[in-house]
Design a protein around this motif. Structure first.
Motif, short mmCIF file in Angstrom:
data_model
loop_
_atom_site.label_atom_id
_atom_site.label_comp_id
_atom_site.label_asym_id
_atom_site.label_seq_id
_atom_site.Cartn_x
_atom_site.Cartn_y
_atom_site.Cartn_z
N LEU A 110 0.83 -1.13 0.15
CA LEU A 110 -0.05 -0.15 -0.05
C LEU A 110 0.74 1.05 0.08
O LEU A 110 0.71 2.27 -0.89
CB LEU A 110 -0.68 -0.07 1.20
CG LEU A 110 -1.71 1.26 1.58
CD1 LEU A 110 -2.94 1.41 0.51
CD2 LEU A 110 -2.36 1.29 2.91
N LEU A 111 1.95 1.15 0.64
CA LEU A 111 2.68 2.27 1.18
C LEU A 111 4.08 2.77 0.33
O LEU A 111 4.40 3.71 0.05
CB LEU A 111 3.09 2.62 2.49
CG LEU A 111 1.77 2.53 3.65
CD1 LEU A 111 2.35 2.37 5.08
CD2 LEU A 111 1.17 3.91 3.56
N THR A 112 4.55 1.64 -0.32
CA THR A 112 5.82 1.99 -0.96
C THR A 112 5.81 1.54 -2.40
O THR A 112 5.08 0.42 -2.70
CB THR A 112 7.00 1.21 -0.20
OG1 THR A 112 6.66 -0.41 -0.38
CG2 THR A 112 6.97 1.48 1.46
N ASN A 113 6.86 2.10 -2.95
CA ASN A 113 7.22 1.61 -4.39
C ASN A 113 8.79 0.95 -4.20
O ASN A 113 9.38 1.51 -3.23
CB ASN A 113 7.33 2.86 -5.33
CG ASN A 113 6.10 3.31 -5.55
OD1 ASN A 113 5.11 2.60 -5.87
ND2 ASN A 113 5.79 4.78 -5.66
N ASP A 116 11.89 2.54 -2.52
CA ASP A 116 11.35 3.51 -1.06
C ASP A 116 12.26 2.95 0.19
O ASP A 116 12.71 1.86 0.22
CB ASP A 116 10.02 3.60 -0.92
CG ASP A 116 9.11 4.34 -2.09
OD1 ASP A 116 10.28 5.27 -2.71
OD2 ASP A 116 8.08 4.33 -2.22
N HIS A 117 12.24 3.90 1.05
CA HIS A 117 12.47 3.52 2.40
C HIS A 117 11.77 3.35 3.52
O HIS A 117 10.74 4.25 3.34
CB HIS A 117 13.66 4.44 2.82
CG HIS A 117 14.95 4.51 1.92
ND1 HIS A 117 16.25 4.55 2.33
CD2 HIS A 117 15.04 4.51 0.67
CE1 HIS A 117 17.22 4.67 1.53
NE2 HIS A 117 16.33 4.71 0.28
N VAL A 118 12.01 2.58 4.38
CA VAL A 118 11.15 2.43 5.58
C VAL A 118 11.97 2.50 7.06
O VAL A 118 12.98 1.71 7.10
CB VAL A 118 10.21 1.26 5.50
CG1 VAL A 118 9.77 1.06 7.09
CG2 VAL A 118 9.17 1.22 4.89
N LYS A 166 8.68 6.41 3.59
CA LYS A 166 7.30 6.46 3.56
C LYS A 166 6.82 5.95 4.63
O LYS A 166 5.60 6.37 4.89
CB LYS A 166 6.87 5.40 2.22
CG LYS A 166 7.33 5.79 0.91
CD LYS A 166 6.94 7.23 0.48
CE LYS A 166 7.64 7.69 -0.75
NZ LYS A 166 7.20 7.01 -2.00
N ALA A 167 7.34 5.33 5.89
CA ALA A 167 6.76 4.66 6.84
C ALA A 167 7.89 4.65 7.90
O ALA A 167 8.84 4.41 7.69
CB ALA A 167 6.01 3.44 6.38
#
Ligand SMILES: Cc1ncc(COP(=O)(O)O)c(C=O)c1O
Length: 363
Positions: A110-113, A116-118, A166-167
């Protein structure tokens, strides 16, 4: 080695580490090991109510009525479980998954491509590295520091932020530090997430296992300032990891939550992974959560007292199933843990196993 072009994301080193090799050798010799890493509740001698199995004779189990978010009865049982803790959450904002790991997977979709980084806490649950790698997401580890209590190293946290972050994952209470998020860190996280358009993922699988009765733990089911996802499930709440039922509870500003729910529903509909018998049983099981929780809490409290009796001085622990022991004068954690296993037949996790980045740099 095979020449077949498997995906890069699964190109893991499959070699056993020295600790697992030593353990395998002792197991093959039939040596009894005191396993202090055991966290499978079904192997710890707890008594489960036999009546719980009767729920499986429910006639409804013979009909398939797929519902992407999970059946309403089960979602309402979860909302009631929170209401008993004075946490109000609508069953419409709950989505069922077969495990907490699957919950993470849905949220990363849902949140990342890719790329991306978390942000991930350290020390914490070692599976994060794999969960993120499997979604082509980079993990950036923000340190938790210990000064009699654990808190977020804010400078380090800020230095890790990028436009691709992103999160942020929070484990509340954290495994292994046993720390619930405190009010100051919560305000800091909300401020950072608001400013940088990030969501919070709060893993609260151990939330019910409060050991320090002098604190008032805060569940992020109540956090509506930013887009917030709370993960929990019966593997820890009821000590039933084999039954495979977890959930995501969504909170935050209404319009963002509505869009998140619509998208999550499609992700869940693609898999429909939660089985009907467990969903049908959930309401009756959750009403009796204390039958197993009390046994687990007693056992954890007993284990912590044993550490104190042996002068092993665990760091402050507020909740969860684990204790951290600080051993400042050893040269190498790995050789210490290996000799404990080989000479005393006691198995513990070395700290670096829960940090993953660098060995021997805890504090
Ligand atoms: C922090 C944390 N989250 C999630 C899990 C696993 O949950 P599940 O069995 O629901 O995937 C664990 C298991 O130890 C854990 O420590």
């Amino acid at each position: 080695m095979s020449d077949f072009p498997f995906s890069k994301r699964t190109d893991w080193s499959l070699q056993n580490n020295p600790l697992s090799l030593a353990l395998e050798k002792l197991h093959n010799q039939g040596t009894h090991i005191l396993d202090l890493t055991e966290s499978n509740p079904t192997r710890c001698g707890f008594v489960y109510p036999r009546l719980w199995l009767e729920a499986f004779t429910n006639q409804n189990n013979l009909t398939y009525t797929p519902e992407a978010k999970g059946i309403g009865l089960a979602r309402r049982a979860i909302a009631d479980y929170y209401q008993r803790k004075r946490i109000t959450i609508s069953s419409d904002k709950i989505i069922l998954t077969s495990s907490t790991s699957e919950g993470y997977s849905f949220l990363l979709k849902l949140l990342t491509n890719p790329g991306d980084h978390v942000l991930v806490p350290k020390p914490s649950y070692p599976l994060f590295q794999f969960l993120l790698e499997l979604h082509d997401v980079e993990s950036d580890y923000y340190p938790l520091v210990y000064n009699g209590a654990w808190s977020i190293d804010r400078q380090a946290f800020r230095s890790l932020m990028t436009v691709q972050t992103k999160a942020v994952i929070l484990v509340n209470p954290n495994n292994p530090t046993g720390s619930y998020v405190n009010a100051d860190d919560m305000a800091f996280l909300n401020e950072q997430c608001l400013k940088n358009h990030m969501a919070i993922i709060s893993d609260e699988v151990f939330f019910d296992y409060q050991l320090n009765t002098h604190i008032n733990p805060y569940s992020l089911c109540l956090n509506n300032e930013v887009l917030t996802f709370v993960l929990s499930g019966i593997s820890k709440i009821l000590g039933l990891p084999q039954m495979k039922l977890s959930w995501i509870a969504v909170n935050g500003p209404n319009t963002i939550v509505d869009t998140a729910m619509q998208r999550l529903e499609i992700i869940a509909d693609t898999y429909l992974s939660v089985n009907a018998p467990v969903q049908n049983a959930l309401a009756s099981w959750l009403m009796e959560e204390s039958l197993v929780q009390k046994q687990i809490l007693d056992k954890v409290n007993q284990n912590i007292s044993t550490l104190h009796q042996h002068n092993l001085k665990p760091l402050a622990v507020d909740g969860g199933w684990y204790a951290v022991i600080h051993k400042p004068f050893i040269k190498s954690e790995e050789s210490f843990v290996l000799s404990l296993l080989e000479q005393e037949q006691v198995l513990v996790h070395p700290g670096f196993f829960l940090i993953l980045i660098k060995k021997d740099t805890w504090f």
